[in-house]
Design a protein around this motif. Structure first.
Motif, PDB file in Angstrom:
ATOM      1  N   ASN A  77      -8.579   2.837 -13.193  1.00  0.00           N
ATOM      2  CA  ASN A  77      -7.353   2.823 -12.392  1.00  0.00           C
ATOM      3  C   ASN A  77      -7.299   1.692 -11.378  1.00  0.00           C
ATOM      4  O   ASN A  77      -6.973   1.905 -10.216  1.00  0.00           O
ATOM      5  N   LEU A  78      -7.608   0.492 -11.848  1.00  0.00           N
ATOM      6  CA  LEU A  78      -7.422  -0.656 -10.963  1.00  0.00           C
ATOM      7  C   LEU A  78      -5.970  -1.111 -11.054  1.00  0.00           C
ATOM      8  O   LEU A  78      -5.328  -0.917 -12.083  1.00  0.00           O
ATOM      9  N   VAL A  79      -5.489  -1.704  -9.978  1.00  0.00           N
ATOM     10  CA  VAL A  79      -4.136  -2.269 -10.006  1.00  0.00           C
ATOM     11  C   VAL A  79      -4.227  -3.636 -10.681  1.00  0.00           C
ATOM     12  O   VAL A  79      -4.933  -4.528 -10.205  1.00  0.00           O
ATOM     13  N   ALA A  80      -3.539  -3.753 -11.821  1.00  0.00           N
ATOM     14  CA  ALA A  80      -3.710  -4.939 -12.663  1.00  0.00           C
ATOM     15  C   ALA A  80      -3.311  -6.228 -11.958  1.00  0.00           C
ATOM     16  O   ALA A  80      -3.858  -7.283 -12.233  1.00  0.00           O
ATOM     17  N   SER A  81      -2.354  -6.111 -11.018  1.00  0.00           N
ATOM     18  CA  SER A  81      -1.861  -7.344 -10.408  1.00  0.00           C
ATOM     19  C   SER A  81      -2.672  -7.738  -9.169  1.00  0.00           C
ATOM     20  O   SER A  81      -2.288  -8.666  -8.467  1.00  0.00           O
ATOM     21  N   LEU A  82      -3.778  -7.043  -8.895  1.00  0.00           N
ATOM     22  CA  LEU A  82      -4.591  -7.406  -7.735  1.00  0.00           C
ATOM     23  C   LEU A  82      -5.996  -7.788  -8.192  1.00  0.00           C
ATOM     24  O   LEU A  82      -6.520  -7.223  -9.156  1.00  0.00           O
ATOM     25  N   THR A  83      -6.613  -8.746  -7.493  1.00  0.00           N
ATOM     26  CA  THR A  83      -7.981  -9.153  -7.819  1.00  0.00           C
ATOM     27  C   THR A  83      -8.943  -8.052  -7.395  1.00  0.00           C
ATOM     28  O   THR A  83      -8.553  -7.081  -6.715  1.00  0.00           O
TER      29      THR A  83
ATOM     30  N   GLU B 279      -8.910  -7.642  -3.734  1.00  0.00           N
ATOM     31  CA  GLU B 279      -7.666  -7.025  -3.242  1.00  0.00           C
ATOM     32  C   GLU B 279      -7.577  -5.554  -3.619  1.00  0.00           C
ATOM     33  O   GLU B 279      -6.992  -4.755  -2.879  1.00  0.00           O
TER      34      GLU B 279
ATOM     35  N   GLN C 196      -9.423  -3.989  -1.044  1.00  0.00           N
ATOM     36  CA  GLN C 196      -8.665  -4.108   0.212  1.00  0.00           C
ATOM     37  C   GLN C 196      -7.565  -3.044   0.294  1.00  0.00           C
ATOM     38  O   GLN C 196      -7.195  -2.609   1.390  1.00  0.00           O
ATOM     39  N   LEU C 197      -7.074  -2.637  -0.878  1.00  0.00           N
ATOM     40  CA  LEU C 197      -6.049  -1.588  -0.931  1.00  0.00           C
ATOM     41  C   LEU C 197      -6.514  -0.377  -0.125  1.00  0.00           C
ATOM     42  O   LEU C 197      -5.725   0.298   0.523  1.00  0.00           O
TER      43      LEU C 197
ATOM     44  N   ARG D 117     -14.432   0.135  -4.446  1.00  0.00           N
ATOM     45  CA  ARG D 117     -13.197   0.555  -3.783  1.00  0.00           C
ATOM     46  C   ARG D 117     -13.366   1.941  -3.171  1.00  0.00           C
ATOM     47  O   ARG D 117     -12.903   2.216  -2.065  1.00  0.00           O
TER      48      ARG D 117
ATOM     49  N   PHE E  75      -9.242 -11.043 -11.732  1.00  0.00           N
ATOM     50  CA  PHE E  75      -8.311  -9.942 -11.971  1.00  0.00           C
ATOM     51  C   PHE E  75      -8.945  -8.960 -12.951  1.00  0.00           C
ATOM     52  O   PHE E  75      -9.804  -9.346 -13.742  1.00  0.00           O
TER      53      PHE E  75
END
Lengths: 235, 787
Positions: free
Chosen positions: A97-103, A106, A109-110, A153, A137
């Motif tokens: 469940n990583l956000v694809a548009s964030l490295t 990041e 950092q979320l 994370r 990414f």
């Protein structure tokens, strides 16, 4: 004596699909202790994930009660649960469940953006051995690396509990071991109470305690006298 | 920058093509709103300020000749704040270097100084010397169009005597913001001018010493205009009063008022269409994104982001789209406003700049655009915010397909599997399919209704200029002149045919309903000016009774066979009762027609005429104009050849602009709807389509499913679009019908065909652009994607 972190009393969860009622949890009484690494074992549909979701404040129980230390989670509304998750819990999921548009950085950092006392995202990634992949990414990383980003994370907020739902479920043995090592590291270094759901019975050997589920109930609890390192686990 | 903000910006960048397609539709709405609302405000406020500063009168009245001794009586009418009498007249002007004559409207200036009402603004030079008989100031547009400088001289035929007039100054007046000559359809600043001269000179020329023939009144705030009008009419009646009227019948005011009203209704009707479509598109796109980002939403919640943060995140994505729309719409709106302002500057003469853009149109359109996007996103964003985290982490339940009657029907039709997939998908989301089709239908409707205006205009022009009025020029004569004077007209150089007409201003009454109209009478068989009905058939005025335009009969609630009371405002001012012999459908004016002999008999006079219609030999143009100004009783010449070509040029130019703009707008809507629809379809179907490719379907066959659905929707949208377009045309016909004209409902088959072709092509282009992505479909990745 170690402190009790989670305590449940007659915890029940019923899913009502309209035609059938499914008892995902049918009265679970359980305690998890500070600093322990517990493995939750059981077949699909035995209620492990449902329990983890309720402990983590992601879902509401149908009946029964849950405490986090002295805080009764079953008495909290959505706002209270959000607060609880934000301040105390780290999650690791089977599909990262990583956000694809964030490295990688990041994505960590979320979490650190909204935590009261977080680590530096870079530090968290160093801890899981990804200091050199921080600006990549998700699509540029292997499954094992992605899962380690997810662990970084989860721990970056310095949570008191780490809840992992099949963290190695989508991984091969080699990367699976790396992930488990990262989890054990965190557990030992920070004393984070860690609950790991798995299908893989071999993993139970690295736990302090093994809790077995069957049909929405706890069928057995074992304490490991000797634990083995993840690298020694036979997959 | 927060990680979540970074996600927002990256998501927006990834969505750029879809966002752009929506932003362009939104931009159209923003630009049209800015232009119409901005111009409405500018015109309305400027006019109000101008009227206020220069004390534009509230009531006006013309008489034949009334003594100035009536003034105290008029001033004493309850509700009258100020009164100003004056002498007006018309003159044929000979402009040096211009072959054709110009027409001047002459207004007297009070001896005491500038007029107290309708005060002109001096633009250059000075007022004429009160004692001078040959000094004049002219309206600025007339001076500019003819290249006059101060001190220049031209010749005027003042009531039969030729006199050189020297220009001492130029002015603008609140009475002549829109200046149009008698009988003209468009302003012609070169051929029609307003001349202000000292009162003694005008009075002497028109035999009005100690008298006036025009009066302006300013009313107090509490005055009852109707009562003042009645009182004024009673006072002026013995002196040939033609009936008092308020601003709405003042020509310049009426034209600007019509323009302002049209701008206001456009600003209320058009932009909501664009905002509505944009909201729908935003809804569709954000809905799809929320669906795709279920697990990310679950994650945000698991991490501890609040529902409000999640809600804001998705609303902000929509807001970014709106910001894109404003980035395009604001400059586009400013540019359109500039174009419109330039167009208005050709027609309206204001003394001060009205076209500075105020901040308000930007603020209003900005707020509305942001609100549109936010509302469009609201439903999906709320769904994201409300999604319980544990549920969000799970993949969505597969859509429920159930066998239905339609399925059985489809099976019965033995359609191929790809066709079946297209039809099922349309039926699975009936509301979405309908709204998609509606969006495309609106694009069709915009084209249908805009080209309806073109066709209606053409029909009006044809009816007015080529069917009803076939003369080259009209000579307006002062007072009633014996019909035999036509012989004199026929002898003018270049005149090939001449026919006479008697016009009598009258009030037609039926019970409490009344209408001021001129009654026209021509000899039977007249060929140059004819009565033509809506179908293009010429009609003759009946030997007895009166023939009324359909609209006039309706406004007076009269049927053929009923009796109408006619009060003539000229001649002996008699009141007679006449039978309505018939009605005739017409586009222009409120026509009332009687037989030439019959009307002359009513007046108990030998046949007289008030105007002559002539056809001219264009080779003898110069000689005609040189000779015509010597006709003693000539008031004005109207050159229809000029009017025709001028009118047609302007209309064609404007229609060219408008057609281009509407085609662009309709294409943007179509692309916005079709492109986003196809992108969402591709996103939902990627796995399905990849599976088909793996099973051995060719690229073409797979593209057929994608392009087929878009085009099927576009086809289904056509009849709906035609219906909506025809509905708009019909509403416009009803909305625009006024005393001045009626718009015919002209809907040609090729109007519908052209609209459909534009929209279908735009939809196909949009679908093909999306289809190209299909070629790059990574089959393996598509199969692995977790939905």
């Amino acid at each position: 004596m170690t402190e009790t972190i989670f305590r449940t009393e007659g915890l029940t969860k019923v899913y009502d699909t309209g035609t059938v009622k499914i008892h995902a949890l049918a009265g679970v009484d359980l305690e998890l202790f500070s600093g322990e690494l517990a493995v939750l074992l059981g077949p699909s549909g035995s209620g492990k994930s449902t329990l983890l979701n309720i402990l983590g404040g992601l879902d509401h129980a149908t009946a029964g009660r849950v405490w986090f230390r002295d805080l009764e989670l079953t008495g909290l509304g959505d706002r209270g649960l959000t607060r609880f998750r934000r301040d105390h819990v780290g999650f690791v999921f089977q599909f990262y469940n990583l956000v694809a548009s964030l490295t990688a950085r990041e994505n960590v950092q979320l979490v650190t953006d909204v935590s009261p006392n977080p680590m530096n995202p870079a530090e968290a990634l160093e801890l899981v051995g990804l200091g050199h992949r921080m600006d990549h990414f998700p699509a540029e990383m292997s499954g094992g690396e992605q899962q380690r980003v997810a662990i970084a994370r989860a721990i970056a907020k310095r949570p008191e509990v780490l809840l992992c739902d099949e963290p190695t479920g989508a991984l091969d043995s080699k990367t699976g071991v790396q992930v488990l090592e990262a989890l054990r590291d965190v557990n030992e270094r920070f004393g984070t109470t860690t609950a790991v759901i798995t299908h893989n019975a071999a993993i139970r050997k690295m736990a302090h305690r093994v809790i077995r589920f069957q049909d929405g109930r706890i069928s057995a609890v074992e304490v490991n006298k000797t634990r083995i390192a993840p690298a020694e686990i036979e997959w | 920058m927060d990680a979540l903000d970074r996600k927002l910006l990256r998501d927006f960048r990834r969505l750029w093509a879809q966002a752009l397609a929506i932003a362009l539709v939104l931009a159209c709405g923003v630009a049209i709103l800015m232009t119409t609302f901005g111009m409405y405000q500018a015109l309305n406020e400027t006019r109000a300020a101008y009227y206020e500063r220069n004390r534009f009168a509230d009531l006006f009245a013309q008489t034949r000749r009334a003594p100035l001794t009536l003034m105290p009586e008029i001033r004493a009418i309850e509700g009258v704040y100020a009164v100003e009498p004056r002498v007006t007249g018309a003159a044929i002007l000979t402009i040096p270097g211009r072959a054709e004559n110009a027409v001047g409207r002459i207004l007297s200036l009070p001896a005491s100084g500038p007029p107290t009402l309708n005060e002109p603004i001096l633009r250059s030079g000075r007022y004429p010397d009160p004692g001078a008989a040959n000094e004049v100031m002219v309206n600025e547009p007339f001076a500019r169009a003819n290249g006059f400088a101060l001190g220049d001289t031209f010749e005027a035929n003042l009531n039969g005597s030729l006199r050189p007039l020297t220009i001492t100054g130029t002015f603008l007046s609140p009475e002549f913001i829109y200046t149009i000559g008698p009988g003209a359809l468009m302003p012609d600043n070169e051929g029609f001018g307003i001349l202000m001269m000292p009162e003694p000179a005008v009075a002497a020329a028109f035999d009005m010493s100690g008298a006036f023939n025009s009066v302006s009144l300013k009313l107090t705030a509490s005055a009852r205009p109707e009562a003042v009008k009645d009182a004024l009419d009673r006072i002026l009646e013995p002196y040939g009063g033609l009936g008092a009227y308020d601003r709405i019948r003042q020509e310049s005011h009426a034209f600007i008022d019509a323009e302002i009203k049209q701008l206001r209704s456009m600003s209320v009707i058009l932009p909501p269409i664009f905002f509505g479509i944009s909201a729908f598109l935003v809804n569709m796109v954000i809905g799809r994104i929320v669906m795709l980002e279920r697990s990310e939403i679950g994650l945000m919640k698991a991490i501890g982001y609040s529902d409000t943060t999640v809600l804001t995140h998705y609303v902000l994505l929509a807001v970014l789209i709106a910001v894109g729309g404003l980035a395009v719409g604001w400059p586009m709106g400013s540019w359109l406003t500039f174009l419109l302002a330039r167009l208005y500057a050709q027609f309206f003469d204001f003394p001060f700049l009205i076209f500075t853009m105020s901040y308000e149109p930007y603020v209003v359109s900005g707020v509305l655009a942001l609100l549109t996007a936010a509302l469009g996103a609201a439903q999906s964003a709320l769904r994201a915010a409300r999604m319980p985290p544990a549920v969000a982490m799970l993949p969505p339940a597969p859509p429920r397909f159930r066998r239905s009657m339609t399925d059985r029907l489809l099976q019965f039709l033995r359609l191929s599997q790809p066709v079946m997939m297209i039809l099922r998908s349309l039926m699975r989301w009936p509301l979405r399919s309908f709204l998609n089709a509606l969006g495309l239908a609106l694009a069709v409707a915009i084209l249908v209704s805009s080209s309806f205006f073109t066709d209606a205009m053409e029909e009006i022009i044809d009816s007015a200029f080529y069917q009803s009025n076939r003369q080259d020029a009209i000579l307006l004569l002062s007072g009633d002149i014996k019909e035999t004077a036509l012989e004199e007209v026929r002898r003018l150089p270049g005149v090939m045919q001449a026919e006479g007409q008697l016009s009598a201003l009258a009030i037609l009454r039926n019970g409490h309903l009344s209408k001021h109209v001129p009654i026209e009478a021509r000899r039977a068989g007249a060929d140059l000016a004819r009565i033509v009905d809506g179908d293009g058939h010429p009609r003759e005025a009946p030997g007895h009774g009166i023939l009324l335009a359909e609209r006039l009969a309706a406004q007076l609630d009269l049927q053929p066979g009923e009796t109408v009371e006619i009060e003539f405002l000229t001649g002996r001012r008699e009141t007679v009762e006449v039978t309505v012999a018939g009605t005739v459908p017409q586009y222009f004016g409120l026509g009332a027609y009687m037989d030439f002999e019959a009307l002359n008999a009513l007046f108990r006079q030998t046949p007289q005429i008030t105007m002559a219609h002539v056809t001219l030999d264009s080779a003898a143009d110069t000689e005609f104009h040189a000779a015509v100004q010597d006709l003693p009783k000539l008031v004005s010449t109207i050159m229809l050849t000029d009017t025709r070509s001028g009118f047609q040029d302007t209309i064609e130019q404007n229609i060219g602009y408008m057609t281009t703009i509407y085609i662009v707008i309709a294409s943007l809507i179509t692309i916005g709807v079709a492109y986003n629809g196809a992108r969402i379809q591709l996103s939902e179907r990627a796995r399905e389509l990849a599976s088909l490719r793996i099973l051995g379907f060719s690229r073409g066959e797979v593209s057929f499913i994608l392009v087929g659905e878009t085009m099927l929707l576009a086809l289904l949208a056509q009849p709906l679009g035609w219906l909506i377009g025809a509905g708009i045309a019909k509403a416009a016909v009803e909305g625009f019908t006024s005393d001045l004209y009626r718009i015919p409902l002209v809907l040609k088959p090729d109007t519908f065909a052209k609209a459909s072709i534009v929209v279908l092509i735009a939809a196909l282009v949009a679908a093909l652009v999306v289809r190209r992505r299909l070629d790059n479909l990574d089959l393996v990745a598509a199969m692995k994607t977790r939905e």
